[in-house]
Enzyme design. Structure first.
Site: not given
Ligand code: NAD
Length: 790
Positions: A300, A397
């Site tokens: 992230c 991103e």
């Molecule tokens: P994502 O938002 O697609 O999914 C994250 C989680 O949310 C997963 O467990 C997924 O199953 C769940 N999810 C998806 N849709 C949902 C909904 N509508 N309602 C509830 N839950 C839902 O993200 P990803 O692709 O898994 O991860 C990548 C993203 O995470 C990147 O944008 C990255 O920057 C971010 N990230 C941020 C940090 C931080 O600390 N700021 C750390 C790690 C990753």
């Protein structure tokens, strides 16, 4: 090849990490019963499963139970059942459990690392040396917070049942960041890992069984977005902690609006990696390797935008290319591998698509001449030059091993470019001149800034973003607050304003007719619409008229607040003096304000005078605290100090309550101002004259133009405009429940920090509604890492 020839060739032999233990673990588990609920392993009630596969080969690893709403109900019920005993247990008791988890993880450290690498694709060097040790550190660090709770967080208690949703890029580490503080605070949890990477969370649940975590305290429920949605919308959950994409973060913000659930969002980023011409270029290049190629750029806070000072751009780019040519792309289980596969085919397609689009928009994309393994989701490290600030590679991103490069001429341009993003997670500043680095760091709109370093994390140091990178912090003291509720004394429910329904008798002509204007940019100005609203006395007579502010007036007020640099840049001592002066000038007119309160609210003269005196006392309090509510210095286990700085949020919109109309308004404006925010206040719709009477007090108190702006009008309408305004950074709403809920739902544009009374006022006269509890809402904590040593 003889030894000498071998030495010169410096070829690496394969150095594979053994995977037999992990394979045995995989073979020995029944993944169709992978939901860990109430201390037992269950299949999904609908019998569904999802597949998790190995990114380096695409091979199936396991078919894992896919939870539905009924399973989530069971998990929440288990967490709720376990809550009373867990939250009432002593800090020492909880500390022992956290410590036991950390120690048990240590005993299975290698298995965790290998499983993580197999499931996610990250190089074993990273999972072994970074992810797993840091996850362990989080549990052991938070054992201490469990015991220190009463002393360090007086007046706070755990929020209750917590729903936690995490992404796939650091599966175990994100789990640790979520579960450790929650347990320390006395909360029970329902956590949903990402569907690409369920394995280490299942091993972690086994650890919980062995470490004596009471049943129901930790529930780990596997599934995808649907399961995530069931957590977000569950009425039995008091807090949602989410890490993931900004897109899903916004969906969650909207879904939880008006529910009263506490919310923290750790979202995406587009972090700047700024190299000044006096930087040590070789160190900066190594920093870049960690900054953008760590975990294949699926980080992230990846330093995905390289901003380099013009004079050294050519030399730096040449060094970067040479270094990129030496990055080893290959099996993530090989201990020499720098770059493994991306997590999944969909992620690979996304990255390829963004690179192609970036090239179409004019970027020159360069990759080293290296062969990719024949199977798996690999992407070569990629350097994009000639990137315009509007290019998709500079704005979006990518979440892959792609670095976008831009140049700058001077410091101001570097800061401007760095802040030219809707995100605000992290930044790196490279310069051998510490004066320059520490001059730049506070000006970067990012929650974490690393000086001459990158991607440093520690359990004691908060991590989290500004703007569309979300709100809330993980780690350290500020991270603990995310799982604690302050016992703020509630006031009465706020009813929707009914000013228009008030019959207002016309004036009898004995007083000089006065219509209060708006107060914007240090001046009294007419409302844009040139309409006014009648304000009634307690007896229903006309007390006066105020400007009927509209959308355009709020826009002007926000511009004035944004343009006011004198206030956020003033020293804390300076701000303190102005607040004292406000108190002094209000005190000079105390009688007049008390009479106005009586006239408008019907309060007895004694009660009215009391409210004015308390308002003056509040101003005094925040004047005194302006230079005392300070940050901290952390000493993480690294050769660095971390400065946890308190920064103003920026422009804060304040929608003030009807109850205690003067004290309520001042109790909100004063802490915001004390911390260096500029304010756009919408005073109570029923009693706005108390705010308009303040104009002169403000004018005589050396408040810089634009630091305080006041727009009178309809609360619901103006709160909505503030909520939608993308240049408002924070919004505090004390209005009826519907206005509060709408404000939260409408705040998703820039993910501003909303503090809502959820339709309730506070008991503004109480000591708990003053001081640190409010100052904490008025700041962002920025962690600046400053390394030392040669
Ligand atoms: P994502 O938002 O697609 O999914 C994250 C989680 O949310 C997963 O467990 C997924 O199953 C769940 N999810 C998806 N849709 C949902 C909904 N509508 N309602 C509830 N839950 C839902 O993200 P990803 O692709 O898994 O991860 C990548 C993203 O995470 C990147 O944008 C990255 O920057 C971010 N990230 C941020 C940090 C931080 O600390 N700021 C750390 C790690 C990753």
């Amino acid at each position: 090849m003889n030894i000498l020839e071998r030495y010169h060739a410096m070829e690496y032999g394969p150095a594979p990490e053994a995977r037999n233990e992990a394979d045995a673990w995989l073979a020995g588990r029944d993944f169709s019963k992978a939901l860990f609920i109430d201390g037992a392993w269950r299949a999904a009630s609908g019998g569904k499963t999802f597949e998790t596969s190995e990114p380096s080969s695409g091979k199936l690893l396991a078919k894992v139970s896919d939870a539905g709403a009924a399973d989530m109900d069971a998990a929440v019920a288990a967490a709720a059942k376990a809550l009373p005993k867990w939250s009432a247990s002593s800090g020492y008791q909880r500390a022992k459990v956290l410590y036991a988890i950390g120690r048990a993880m240590q005993r299975h450290q290698r298995l965790f690392a290998v499983l993580e690498t197999i499931d996610n694709g990250k190089p074993i060097r990273e999972s072994r040396d970074i992810d797993v040790p840091l996850a362990i550190r989080h549990f052991i660090h938070h054992a201490g917070w469990a015991q220190a709770l009463d002393k360090d967080f007086p007046g706070h208690k755990g929020v209750g049942v917590v729903g936690q949703i995490i992404p796939w890029n650091f599966p175990l580490l994100m789990l640790a960041w979520k579960i450790a503080p929650a347990l320390a605070a006395g909360c029970t949890v329902v956590l949903k890992p990402a569907e690409f990477t369920p394995l280490t969370s299942i091993l972690f649940a086994e650890i919980c069984e062995r470490a004596g975590v009471p049943k129901g305290v930790v529930n780990i429920v596997q599934g995808g977005p649907e399961a995530g949605g069931a957590i977000v919308n569950h009425p039995g959950i008091q807090k949602i902690a989410f890490t993931g994409s900004s897109e899903v973060g916004k969906i969650i913000r909207k879904a939880t609006a008006g529910s009263g659930k506490k919310l923290s969002l750790e979202l995406g980023g587009k972090s700047a990696f700024i190299v000044f011409e006096d930087a040590d270029l070789d160190s900066a290049v190594e920093g870049l390797v960690d900054g953008i190629w760590f975990n294949q750029g699926q980080v992230c806070c990846a330093g995905s935008r390289l901003l380099v000072q013009e004079g050294i751009a050519e030399a730096l780019i040449a060094k970067v290319k040479t270094r990129m040519s030496r990055l080893r792309v290959g099996s993530p289980l090989d201990k020499n591998t720098d770059i493994g596969p991306l997590v999944d085919a969909t992620q690979l397609d996304r990255v390829k698509g963004l690179v192609a689009e970036g090239a179409r928009q004019g970027a020159v994309c360069w990759q080293p001449d290296a062969a990719l393994p024949s199977s798996g989701y690999y992407h070569l490290p990629t350097l994009a030059t000639g990137v315009s600030p509007a290019n998709i590679l500079a704005q979006e991103e990518v979440f892959g091993p792609v670095l976008a490069t831009m140049t700058f001429r001077n410091t101001e341009e570097a800061i401007e470019l760095a802040n030219n993003t809707r995100y605000g997670l992290a930044a790196s500043v490279w310069s051998e001149n510490v004066n320059l680095a520490l001059h730049v760091a506070p000006q970067l709109k990012a929650g974490v800034v690393w000086v001459n370093g990158t991607n440093m994390f520690d359990a004691a140091c908060g991590f989290g973003g500004y703007r569309e990178s979300g709100f809330g912090r993980e780690g350290g003291r500020e991270g603990m607050f995310e799982y604690l509720a302050a016992k703020l004394p509630l006031g009465p429910a706020i009813k929707p304003a009914t000013i228009s329904a008030q019959p207002v008798e016309q004036a009898d002509g004995s007083a000089i007719d006065r219509t209060a204007k708006l107060f914007i940019g240090g001046k009294q100005v007419r409302p844009d619409g040139n309409y006014s609203l009648a304000v009634a006395t307690a007896k229903g007579k006309l007390a006066g008229e105020v400007g009927f502010g509209n959308r355009k007036d709020i826009r002007d007020a926000v511009s004035a607040a944004r343009a006011c640099k004198a206030w956020p840049e003033a020293t804390a001592y300076n701000r303190s003096q102005v607040l004292y002066y406000l108190a002094e000038n209000l005190s000079g007119r105390a009688g007049e304000f008390a009479a106005r309160l009586t006239e408008l609210t019907g309060a007895t003269p004694k009660a009215a005078r009391e409210e004015v005196d308390q308002s003056i006392e509040r101003l005094f309090l925040y004047a005194g605290l302006a230079d005392k509510f300070e940050g901290r210095v952390h000493q993480p286990p690294a050769r660095a100090v971390t400065l946890a700085l308190h920064e103003p949020i920026g422009v804060v919109g304040i929608v003030a309550p009807n109850t205690s109309p003067l004290l309520g308004l001042i109790s909100l404006i004063a802490p915001a101002l004390a911390m260096g925010n500029t304010v756009v206040a919408v005073p109570s719709e029923r009693y706005p004259l108390l705010a308009t009477d303040l104009y002169q007090v403000i004018e005589y108190s050396d408040v810089p133009a634009g630091a305080i702006n006041i727009v009178t009008g309809r609360t619901a309408e103006l709160a909505g405009v503030l909520a939608k305004h993308d240049d408002v950074d924070g919004l505090w709403v004390f209005a009826d429940a519907e206005t509060c809920a709408k404000a939260e739902a409408s705040s998703i544009g820039n993910l501003k920090r909303v503090w809502s009374g959820n339709g309730r006022s506070l008991d503004w006269a109480s000591d708990e509604a003053a001081g640190d509890a409010l100052l904490r809402r008025a700041i962002e904590v920025k962690n600046v890492w400053v390394p030392y040593g040669d």
